[in-house]
Write a protein that holds these residues in place. Structure first.
Motif, short mmCIF file in Angstrom:
data_model
loop_
_atom_site.label_atom_id
_atom_site.label_comp_id
_atom_site.label_asym_id
_atom_site.label_seq_id
_atom_site.Cartn_x
_atom_site.Cartn_y
_atom_site.Cartn_z
N GLY A 104 2.27 52.54 42.40
CA GLY A 104 2.82 52.59 41.06
C GLY A 104 4.31 52.84 41.08
O GLY A 104 5.08 52.07 41.67
N PRO A 105 4.77 53.94 40.46
CA PRO A 105 6.20 54.19 40.32
C PRO A 105 6.98 54.24 41.63
O PRO A 105 8.10 53.75 41.69
CB PRO A 105 6.24 55.54 39.61
N VAL A 106 6.40 54.83 42.69
CA VAL A 106 7.14 54.92 43.95
C VAL A 106 7.42 53.55 44.52
O VAL A 106 8.55 53.23 44.91
CB VAL A 106 6.38 55.80 44.96
N ARG A 107 6.40 52.72 44.60
CA ARG A 107 6.58 51.37 45.14
C ARG A 107 7.61 50.59 44.34
O ARG A 107 8.49 49.93 44.90
CB ARG A 107 5.25 50.62 45.14
N LEU A 108 7.52 50.67 43.01
CA LEU A 108 8.45 49.92 42.17
C LEU A 108 9.88 50.43 42.33
O LEU A 108 10.83 49.64 42.34
CB LEU A 108 8.01 50.02 40.71
N LEU A 109 10.03 51.74 42.46
CA LEU A 109 11.38 52.29 42.65
C LEU A 109 11.99 51.78 43.95
O LEU A 109 13.16 51.40 43.99
CB LEU A 109 11.32 53.82 42.67
N MET A 110 11.21 51.78 45.02
CA MET A 110 11.74 51.37 46.32
C MET A 110 12.06 49.87 46.35
O MET A 110 12.82 49.42 47.20
CB MET A 110 10.75 51.72 47.42
N GLN A 111 11.52 49.11 45.43
CA GLN A 111 11.79 47.68 45.36
C GLN A 111 12.93 47.34 44.39
O GLN A 111 13.28 46.17 44.24
CB GLN A 111 10.53 46.92 44.93
N ASN A 112 13.50 48.36 43.77
CA ASN A 112 14.49 48.15 42.72
C ASN A 112 15.91 48.25 43.30
O ASN A 112 16.35 49.33 43.70
CB ASN A 112 14.28 49.19 41.62
N ARG A 113 16.63 47.14 43.31
CA ARG A 113 17.98 47.14 43.91
C ARG A 113 18.97 47.95 43.09
O ARG A 113 20.02 48.36 43.61
CB ARG A 113 18.48 45.70 44.02
N TYR A 114 18.69 48.19 41.81
CA TYR A 114 19.63 48.89 40.95
C TYR A 114 19.70 50.39 41.22
O TYR A 114 20.53 51.09 40.61
CB TYR A 114 19.30 48.63 39.48
N VAL A 115 18.86 50.89 42.09
CA VAL A 115 18.98 52.28 42.52
C VAL A 115 19.22 52.35 44.03
O VAL A 115 18.90 53.34 44.68
CB VAL A 115 17.73 53.12 42.13
N PHE A 116 19.82 51.28 44.56
CA PHE A 116 20.17 51.22 45.98
C PHE A 116 21.69 51.28 46.09
O PHE A 116 22.39 50.37 45.65
CB PHE A 116 19.62 49.93 46.60
N HIS A 117 22.20 52.36 46.66
CA HIS A 117 23.64 52.61 46.66
C HIS A 117 24.47 51.47 47.24
O HIS A 117 25.48 51.08 46.63
CB HIS A 117 23.94 53.92 47.40
N PRO A 118 24.12 50.88 48.40
CA PRO A 118 24.94 49.78 48.93
C PRO A 118 25.04 48.58 47.99
O PRO A 118 26.04 47.85 48.03
CB PRO A 118 24.21 49.41 50.23
N PHE A 119 24.04 48.35 47.16
CA PHE A 119 24.12 47.26 46.18
C PHE A 119 25.31 47.47 45.25
O PHE A 119 26.09 46.55 44.98
CB PHE A 119 22.83 47.17 45.37
N TRP A 120 25.47 48.69 44.75
CA TRP A 120 26.56 48.98 43.83
C TRP A 120 27.91 49.00 44.55
O TRP A 120 28.94 48.60 43.98
CB TRP A 120 26.33 50.31 43.11
N GLN A 121 27.92 49.44 45.81
CA GLN A 121 29.14 49.38 46.59
C GLN A 121 29.63 47.93 46.72
O GLN A 121 30.81 47.64 46.54
CB GLN A 121 28.91 49.98 47.99
N HIS A 122 28.71 47.04 47.02
CA HIS A 122 29.07 45.62 47.13
C HIS A 122 29.47 45.05 45.77
O HIS A 122 30.48 44.33 45.67
CB HIS A 122 27.88 44.83 47.70
N HIS A 123 28.70 45.39 44.74
CA HIS A 123 28.98 44.86 43.41
C HIS A 123 30.37 45.27 42.94
O HIS A 123 31.03 44.52 42.21
CB HIS A 123 27.92 45.37 42.43
N ASN A 124 30.83 46.45 43.35
CA ASN A 124 32.14 46.95 42.94
C ASN A 124 33.25 46.59 43.92
O ASN A 124 34.37 47.12 43.82
CB ASN A 124 32.08 48.47 42.75
N GLY A 125 32.95 45.69 44.85
CA GLY A 125 33.97 45.15 45.73
C GLY A 125 34.42 46.07 46.85
O GLY A 125 35.52 45.90 47.40
#
Length: 221
Positions: A104-125
């Protein structure tokens, strides 16, 4: 049973045995339970519920030593707290709680890129994070391996690493209250904290003599 641990149950237990609590530990538990109770009154306001539960988490783990550091590492403090909890969790309540919610919630959280720090680092250049997708995949594999191996402290570190990103988004104004965008991580994050925090506090009450650290903000007359 894990799902029976709500504010009323925790408060009744605390009142029954608090006479044997050391002062610092008793203060932590008292504060954490109070915020768990506030979170329960939020209904479907997942933003507020998440934030109140995070305050409960802070009440349970944050120590004087952490605040004294020039550049405190909250993730390191998380890891120490998790290792202590798991070591004292003789009935594997945390692991069973995670297992029951894994699909349930744990699996979905781990699959969510919007709470993955490197995603935001890349998105912000920010340089050095163009490979965020490979890191995301590797993290998912490491999480699955830790879970299969029963390494509960490491599993918690993975989960709270994602929750910490969500915490920062909300606390630093990076999201709109009750927004229609990216609701899944807020809902799932609140659900995860909602079933884990009561277990954490219950383990603390079962082990009052363990070193839970001195709160940075004690009661001062």
């Amino acid at each position: 049973m894990t799902h029976d641990l709500d504010h009323a149950t925790l408060k009744a237990k605390q009142r029954a045995i608090r006479g044997g609590f050391p002062e610092n530990m008793g203060l932590r538990v008292h504060r954490a339970i109070s915020w768990i109770g506030r979170a329960e009154s939020c209904g479907e306001d997942h933003d507020a519920r998440f934030l109140f539960l995070w305050i409960a988490f802070n009440a349970a783990y944050a120590s004087e030593e952490q605040f004294q550091l020039a550049a405190p590492s909250e993730r390191a403090a998380f890891a120490d707290f998790f290792e202590r909890l798991v070591r004292l969790d003789g009935e594997a309540r945390i692991y069973r709680a995670l297992w029951q919610k894994f699909h349930g919630p744990v699996r979905l959280l781990m699959q969510n890129r919007y709470v993955f720090h490197p995603f935001w680092q890349h998105h912000n250049g920010i340089a050095g994070h163009a490979d965020w997708e490979a890191r995301f995949t590797a993290a998912a594999r490491s999480f699955a391996a830790a879970f299969q191996q029963g390494d509960c402290a490491r599993v918690l570190s993975f989960v709270f690493d994602r929750l910490y990103v969500l915490r920062n988004q909300l606390m630093h104004g990076g999201a709109t209250w009750n927004s229609g965008v990216n609701r899944a991580q807020v809902r799932d994050g609140a659900a995860i904290l909602g079933f884990l925090l009561p277990v954490f506090v219950d383990i603390m009450m079962d082990n009052p003599q363990a070193d839970w650290g001195r709160p940075f903000y004690p009661v001062v007359d």
